[in-house]
Design an enzyme around this catalytic site. Structure first.
Site, mmCIF file in Angstrom:
data_model
loop_
_atom_site.group_PDB
_atom_site.id
_atom_site.type_symbol
_atom_site.label_atom_id
_atom_site.label_comp_id
_atom_site.label_asym_id
_atom_site.label_seq_id
_atom_site.Cartn_x
_atom_site.Cartn_y
_atom_site.Cartn_z
ATOM 1 N N ASP A 155 49.602 21.523 -19.803
ATOM 2 C CA ASP A 155 48.875 21.011 -20.964
ATOM 3 C C ASP A 155 47.368 21.023 -20.702
ATOM 4 O O ASP A 155 46.576 21.431 -21.551
ATOM 5 C CB ASP A 155 49.371 19.586 -21.253
ATOM 6 C CG ASP A 155 48.579 18.898 -22.335
ATOM 7 O OD1 ASP A 155 48.911 19.114 -23.510
ATOM 8 O OD2 ASP A 155 47.626 18.148 -22.027
ATOM 9 N N GLU B 231 54.618 24.521 -21.933
ATOM 10 C CA GLU B 231 53.499 23.974 -21.149
ATOM 11 C C GLU B 231 53.836 23.956 -19.657
ATOM 12 O O GLU B 231 52.987 24.254 -18.813
ATOM 13 C CB GLU B 231 53.150 22.564 -21.629
ATOM 14 C CG GLU B 231 52.477 22.569 -22.995
ATOM 15 C CD GLU B 231 52.007 21.195 -23.423
ATOM 16 O OE1 GLU B 231 50.948 21.116 -24.063
ATOM 17 O OE2 GLU B 231 52.695 20.192 -23.142
#
Lengths: 246, 246
Positions: free
Chosen positions: A65, A133
């Site tokens: 992320d 992610e």
């Protein structure tokens, strides 16, 4: 609890298949395949490393992320020189929204790699974006920031990021595709049918056919949504042509 | 509005001084000094680039914030293998809090480089952290991600990041320094005095003297706060020794 070695070093054949699929997905050779394995371990598989720490994708998701955030920030900074910091922040939120990341994870069919003791339906919608992610986190650990950038460039930016559409200048992808096909004299057909499968809620699938070929598909809870999804996918494939037309 | 060339290419002497100060601050040679100049231009200076876009630190702050976020994420991921993603997220927020970044910006005295048409007092407290982030953005543009990492490692992680203190395991730095001095038989003195200067609110300054030498200083609106600031600074200098004692 099983010990990680069982997961990290399975049959050679399984490793081999994973490696091949991964290489295709990444566009480069993974160096340490174990990072990628971790990126696809759901927490329902209770494995621990030698220090007793749980091994699953969640920490890697945190890492990915962050990498995604900075790569997209740099991309926007360079691409939109007239965007102020408020604009850049807003655009980034749109690009890395849960929704967008889930779509990306689905497109890449990452779920096929997930190891879990619960069924895929019970993992929730966000599993797709989460493992996407985590995959970026694994790339960072395996090959560093440059490879993260390359992967994000290919899989996120080139495939999905389109500033006009993010600015909501495009209200209907279906309308746009119809217009494009008319102007370029292509035969366009939406083949829409009910496709609820085993699900309780009614679903529709659509095949978008151009000049007799199925070019993209969409599936959702309404005909309109399914058509919009399929149209958006076409849009991203032909965006250069379509933008020239606008 | 003045044109950017006036700002970007001032007297050679001013450039030279900026370059020297910058090199010392960064710990490496800047390649393109213009990025760093932009990082210190306040929006009150209304300059435009050749395309008519305003030039100031705000876009660079956005970029630097993202780089800081990913470098700290990777640091935490590697340093705290037993921290789950909730813990990592929380720790990162503490490390890159406004408060912490403002402190960093002040420590590095970045304000000396700022070009502005309004007085420094009127720019608000967050100017310190903002230009610190902008500086990181400039480093990224000038030298890439690796140099960002190095700079953040030196100026943020090594100087300020201490997991036990971020976890609030340390409640009083003053108490800790007193204990450390007692155990290591150092003579410790807090020299606290009123130091309001021209400000309306009463301020106190403290000199922390160990074995007759001023080791650190603190200044705040209460004696207690000023002493805590000075103690915390000492703590970061001697943290390895102090942690061994604990």
């Amino acid at each position: 609890m099983k010990f990680i070695r069982n997961i990290i070093k399975p049959q050679d054949k399984e490793d081999e298949e994973f490696y091949v699929a991964l290489k295709k997905l990444l566009g480069f050779r993974p160096k340490n395949i174990n990072y990628y394995k971790t990126a696809f371990i759901h927490r329902s598989i209770k494995v621990l490393d030698e220090n007793g720490n749980p091994i699953n994708y969640e920490r890697m998701e945190f890492l990915g992320d962050a990498m995604l955030g900075s790569v997209i920030a740099a991309f926007l900074f360079k691409t939109v020189p007239d965007g102020n910091e408020g604009y850049l922040t807003q655009m980034r939120s749109k690009i890395v929204s849960r929704n967008q990341l889930n779509t990306l994870g689905k497109e890449l069919d990452l779920i096929r790699f997930v190891k879990s003791t619960i069924s895929k339906n019970r993992m929730g919608q966000n599993i797709y974006g989460n493992i996407f992610e985590a995959l970026i986190g694994a790339i960072y650990l395996d090959r560093g920031y440059r490879y993260c950038e390359k992967f994000i460039d290919k899989r996120v930016i080139n495939a999905f990021v389109d500033i006009p559409s993010l600015e909501n200048k495009i209200t209907s992808y279906k309308g746009l595709i119809i217009e494009w096909c008319q102007k370029t004299k292509k035969n366009l057909e939406f083949q829409t049918y009910e496709d609820s499968g085993n699900e309780n809620i009614r679903h529709y699938s659509v095949k978008l056919v151009i000049d007799g070929k199925v070019i993209s598909k969409g599936r959702s809870t309404s005909k309109k949504k399914a058509e919009e999804i399929a149209s958006k996918r076409i849009y991203f494939v032909y965006q250069d042509e379509i933008k020239n037309m606008l």
